[in-house]
Write a protein that holds these residues in place. Structure first.
Motif, PDB file in Angstrom:
ATOM      1  N   UNK A 182     -31.964 -50.627  40.301  1.00 52.66           N
ATOM      2  CA  UNK A 182     -32.797 -49.777  39.443  1.00 52.66           C
ATOM      3  C   UNK A 182     -31.913 -49.154  38.385  1.00 52.66           C
ATOM      4  N   UNK A 183     -32.475 -48.899  37.206  1.00 48.09           N
ATOM      5  CA  UNK A 183     -31.669 -48.394  36.087  1.00 48.09           C
ATOM      6  C   UNK A 183     -31.831 -46.896  35.877  1.00 48.09           C
ATOM      7  N   UNK A 184     -32.219 -46.181  36.915  1.00 53.81           N
ATOM      8  CA  UNK A 184     -32.441 -44.742  36.781  1.00 53.81           C
ATOM      9  C   UNK A 184     -32.122 -44.043  38.094  1.00 53.81           C
ATOM     10  N   UNK A 185     -31.959 -42.741  37.994  1.00 50.11           N
ATOM     11  CA  UNK A 185     -31.828 -41.897  39.175  1.00 50.11           C
ATOM     12  C   UNK A 185     -33.170 -41.216  39.434  1.00 50.11           C
ATOM     13  N   UNK A 186     -33.546 -41.087  40.695  1.00 49.17           N
ATOM     14  CA  UNK A 186     -34.803 -40.431  41.061  1.00 49.17           C
ATOM     15  C   UNK A 186     -34.505 -39.016  41.549  1.00 49.17           C
ATOM     16  N   UNK A 187     -35.188 -38.038  40.948  1.00 45.64           N
ATOM     17  CA  UNK A 187     -35.044 -36.651  41.408  1.00 45.64           C
ATOM     18  C   UNK A 187     -35.977 -36.486  42.611  1.00 45.64           C
ATOM     19  N   UNK A 188     -35.480 -36.862  43.776  1.00 53.47           N
ATOM     20  CA  UNK A 188     -36.302 -36.982  44.978  1.00 53.47           C
ATOM     21  C   UNK A 188     -37.014 -35.702  45.428  1.00 53.47           C
ATOM     22  N   UNK A 189     -36.455 -34.493  45.237  1.00 55.26           N
ATOM     23  CA  UNK A 189     -37.186 -33.309  45.707  1.00 55.26           C
ATOM     24  C   UNK A 189     -38.563 -33.122  45.067  1.00 55.26           C
ATOM     25  N   UNK A 190     -38.766 -33.709  43.895  1.00 55.32           N
ATOM     26  CA  UNK A 190     -40.055 -33.551  43.211  1.00 55.32           C
ATOM     27  C   UNK A 190     -40.890 -34.826  43.262  1.00 55.32           C
ATOM     28  N   UNK A 191     -40.450 -35.820  44.013  1.00 53.48           N
ATOM     29  CA  UNK A 191     -41.155 -37.095  44.037  1.00 53.48           C
ATOM     30  C   UNK A 191     -42.548 -36.970  44.651  1.00 53.48           C
ATOM     31  N   UNK A 192     -42.691 -36.126  45.687  1.00 50.62           N
ATOM     32  CA  UNK A 192     -44.002 -35.966  46.327  1.00 50.62           C
ATOM     33  C   UNK A 192     -45.050 -35.453  45.349  1.00 50.62           C
TER      34      UNK A 192
ATOM     35  N   UNK B  77     -47.475 -33.482  52.595  1.00 53.30           N
ATOM     36  CA  UNK B  77     -48.704 -32.961  53.210  1.00 53.30           C
ATOM     37  C   UNK B  77     -49.220 -31.746  52.463  1.00 53.30           C
ATOM     38  N   UNK B  78     -48.285 -30.871  52.052  1.00 54.34           N
ATOM     39  CA  UNK B  78     -48.681 -29.693  51.278  1.00 54.34           C
ATOM     40  C   UNK B  78     -49.266 -30.072  49.929  1.00 54.34           C
ATOM     41  N   UNK B  79     -48.664 -31.026  49.247  1.00 57.74           N
ATOM     42  CA  UNK B  79     -49.197 -31.480  47.963  1.00 57.74           C
ATOM     43  C   UNK B  79     -50.584 -32.099  48.128  1.00 57.74           C
ATOM     44  N   UNK B  80     -50.751 -32.892  49.196  1.00 52.45           N
ATOM     45  CA  UNK B  80     -52.049 -33.502  49.453  1.00 52.45           C
ATOM     46  C   UNK B  80     -53.117 -32.442  49.717  1.00 52.45           C
ATOM     47  N   UNK B  81     -52.792 -31.452  50.531  1.00 55.23           N
ATOM     48  CA  UNK B  81     -53.767 -30.397  50.827  1.00 55.23           C
ATOM     49  C   UNK B  81     -54.122 -29.617  49.571  1.00 55.23           C
ATOM     50  N   UNK B  82     -53.123 -29.386  48.714  1.00 52.00           N
ATOM     51  CA  UNK B  82     -53.364 -28.722  47.436  1.00 52.00           C
ATOM     52  C   UNK B  82     -54.313 -29.547  46.572  1.00 52.00           C
ATOM     53  N   UNK B  83     -54.062 -30.838  46.515  1.00 50.11           N
ATOM     54  CA  UNK B  83     -54.894 -31.754  45.736  1.00 50.11           C
ATOM     55  C   UNK B  83     -56.328 -31.764  46.255  1.00 50.11           C
ATOM     56  N   UNK B  84     -56.467 -31.754  47.574  1.00 48.79           N
ATOM     57  CA  UNK B  84     -57.803 -31.789  48.177  1.00 48.79           C
ATOM     58  C   UNK B  84     -58.559 -30.495  47.892  1.00 48.79           C
ATOM     59  N   UNK B  85     -57.911 -29.358  48.105  1.00 44.30           N
ATOM     60  CA  UNK B  85     -58.593 -28.072  47.981  1.00 44.30           C
ATOM     61  C   UNK B  85     -58.958 -27.736  46.539  1.00 44.30           C
TER      62      UNK B  85
ATOM     63  N   UNK C 120     -44.801 -25.897  50.864  1.00 44.09           N
ATOM     64  CA  UNK C 120     -45.833 -26.188  51.856  1.00 44.09           C
ATOM     65  C   UNK C 120     -47.225 -26.141  51.246  1.00 44.09           C
ATOM     66  N   UNK C 121     -47.312 -26.102  49.899  1.00 44.75           N
ATOM     67  CA  UNK C 121     -48.607 -26.146  49.218  1.00 44.75           C
ATOM     68  C   UNK C 121     -49.208 -24.779  48.968  1.00 44.75           C
TER      69      UNK C 121
END
Length: 549
Positions: free
Chosen positions: A142-152, A294-302, A485-486
């Motif tokens: 891959x030709x880039x670095x991923x900022x993993x803490x914000x990937x979710x 899981x927190x991001x998903x719950x945020x998205x749902x609510x 945690x959302x």
């Protein structure tokens, strides 16, 4: 066929009698100088038996007979059809692969540092390496670095994908501007530490006339930062049915699957049971990545699903399955807070161990069957197949073993950092956790080692480090852990170890600290701007739920 065999036999005899490696006929009519190397696992084993430390693995034999005429002066085949036919029919055991690529540096040239990988450790090292002292070559699929803490956050549209991807040419500009520095989009398939060569296979998809294309890169110094792979524990069906969350393309696939299931569940004729399955999101693993997703998903749902998917809002559900306790590295008070908050946000926590995974359901060890529409696997990481294949010393857990200066002690000029490296047992140090901050600190330490120690003492060239003083060894100090945690809540644990005393916070203030800290850690101002704008846009207008692709 008999004539061909006679001709082939005569040609082999002429090869055997020619000390300079050229093919020739008796009268010198057909001759071709070929410089080749034959690499095979059998030769490696024979060499190892005679004490030759030449670590070379996974190299496939490539037929270069068919491409001799490219750029090499030959006698036209049509003048000698029998010779041409003999060459085409020659058996593979008499063919030797020829690897194009970068040869060893010459006297007067800058030392060449080869870096394998574009993760946290590799990119921190690339960013700080003094290119006035060294030429640099980076090899990665891959030709880039991923900022993993914000990937979710990208999975549900809180952030755009480009906000968490930093092109490696922006991290180290010499890869794009220096004529002797290169980035190669390829995977490393073997290392010969005796010859100081790395063997690569291009990462392409139909873009080359001959695939897979293989080449070599000679190095003066080698930094292995190849990362790790998700742990599946050999559980049947995980690779085929689960999504991982380590790359941008993983997040893209999760987003597409999530939105697809939401839209399919609204179609007429779908049974109640099937609706529940389609919009049931299951997360395996209660570490920081699993909890944040899981927190991001719950945020998205609510917030978003309730408004934009009203027909199925009562069906969608998130289940987090963990064998032990979630966030086990955090303070017990923070773990309890996270558990209560996730339950409040609609995330169901389940204790269990996955036995096997099917396309529409998972089976736990106790026989419990859990149907799902989206399955995200986040149970930690382990050594990749490439790291396992290297006959280098290994630390506990199977990583490449390194000493206190991050060197691989049994070979010359090889260093390893990040998730693929761990301290050898004889150092008396524990293997460090597979965290971004560990890899980043190791990359930063190597920058100082290369720029201030090795470079200034003229130790950059191959086999030229014997009298180099490396100074203080690497020491890691844990700066703490954070997890969202959302619903504008997060955890901040600033203890240096699990049993140490220190500051631990939870709630809205921790969420502000979490966002501020990660915003400042994003590598470029360009991406910091993207992240800040995405956060503001999401806060005001909600998330984008367009399904593209």
């Amino acid at each position: 066929m008999a004539l061909a065999r006679i001709a082939r036999s005569g040609l082999r005899r002429s090869v055997g009698g020619n000390s300079n490696g050229s093919f020739s006929q008796e009268k010198g009519i057909f001759s071709e100088e070929v410089s080749t190397h034959k690499f095979s696992l059998l030769r490696h084993e024979n060499a190892a038996a005679h004490g030759n430390q030449s670590y070379l693995y996974g190299i496939k034999t490539v037929n270069y007979m068919s491409i001799w005429s490219r750029g090499i002066r030959t006698t036209p085949h049509q003048q000698f059809p029998n010779a041409a036919r003999v060459l085409e029919e020659s058996e593979s055991e008499y063919e030797e692969p020829r690897y194009a690529g970068l040869e060893a540096t010459k006297p007067g040239e800058k030392p060449r540092v080869v870096v394998i990988g574009t993760g946290w450790g590799a990119c921190r090292f690339l960013k700080g390496l003094d290119t006035k002292i060294y030429d640099v070559v980076c090899i990665s699929p891959r030709n880039h670095m991923v900022f993993t803490p914000l990937l979710a956050s990208t999975c549900v549209g809180t952030l755009e994908f480009r906000s968490v991807a930093e092109p490696v040419s922006r991290i180290q500009s010499s890869l794009a501007t220096d004529p002797n520095s290169y980035f190669y989009l390829a995977s490393c398939i073997g290392i010969d530490t005796n010859k100081h060569e790395v063997y690569c296979e291009t990462a392409s998809n139909g873009g080359l006339p001959q695939e897979p294309h293989q080449f070599k890169v000679a190095y003066d110094k080698l930094v292995i930062a190849a990362g790790a792979e998700p742990l599946t524990f050999g559980i049947k069906g995980v690779d085929e049915n689960a999504f991982f969350l380590r790359e941008v393309n993983h997040a893209q696939e999760i987003r597409k699957k999530l939105l697809l299931n939401l839209m399919l569940s609204q179609n007429p004729g779908i049974s109640e049971e099937e609706k529940k399955r389609l919009v049931h999101c299951v997360v395996i693993g209660g570490g920081p990545t699993g909890v944040e997703f899981s927190g991001e998903l719950s945020d998205f749902i609510m917030r978003d699903v309730q408004e934009q998917y009203t027909q199925v809002k009562d069906y969608i559900k998130v289940t987090l399955i963990e064998a032990n306790e979630i966030l086990s590295s955090f303070d017990i008070g923070l773990r309890q807070y996270a558990t209560k908050h996730l339950n409040k946000c609609g995330v169901s926590l389940m204790r269990g161990v996955v036995k096997e995974v099917h396309p529409k359901k998972i089976v736990l060890n106790d026989g419990t069957v859990v149907p799902y529409g989206l399955l995200v696997w986040s149970t930690g990481v382990g050594p990749s197949q490439f790291i396992k294949s290297l006959h280098l010393p290994k630390s506990p857990g199977g990583r490449i073993g390194v000493d206190e200066w991050l060197r691989v002690p049994s070979v010359e000029d090889v260093f390893a950092v990040g998730d693929c490296a761990g301290f050898l047992e004889q150092t008396g140090r524990p293997v460090l956790p597979a965290l971004a901050q560990v890899a980043e600190r190791q990359g930063k330490y190597l920058v100082g080692l290369f720029n201030k120690k090795i470079g200034k003492q003229n130790g950059g060239k191959a086999l030229n480090m014997k009298d180099t003083s490396l100074g203080d060894p690497f020491v890691y100090k844990h700066l703490g852990s954070m997890a969202s945690v959302g619903r504008y809540k997060a955890l901040v644990d600033l203890r240096q170890s699990k049993d140490a005393k220190g500051i631990s916070l939870a709630g809205f203030l921790s969420w502000l600290i979490w966002r501020s800290a990660y915003l400042t850690r994003v590598l470029s101002w360009r991406n910091r701007f993207y992240v800040a704008v995405n956060w503001a846009t999401t806060l005001v207008f909600g998330r984008d739920n367009s399904r593209i692709g």
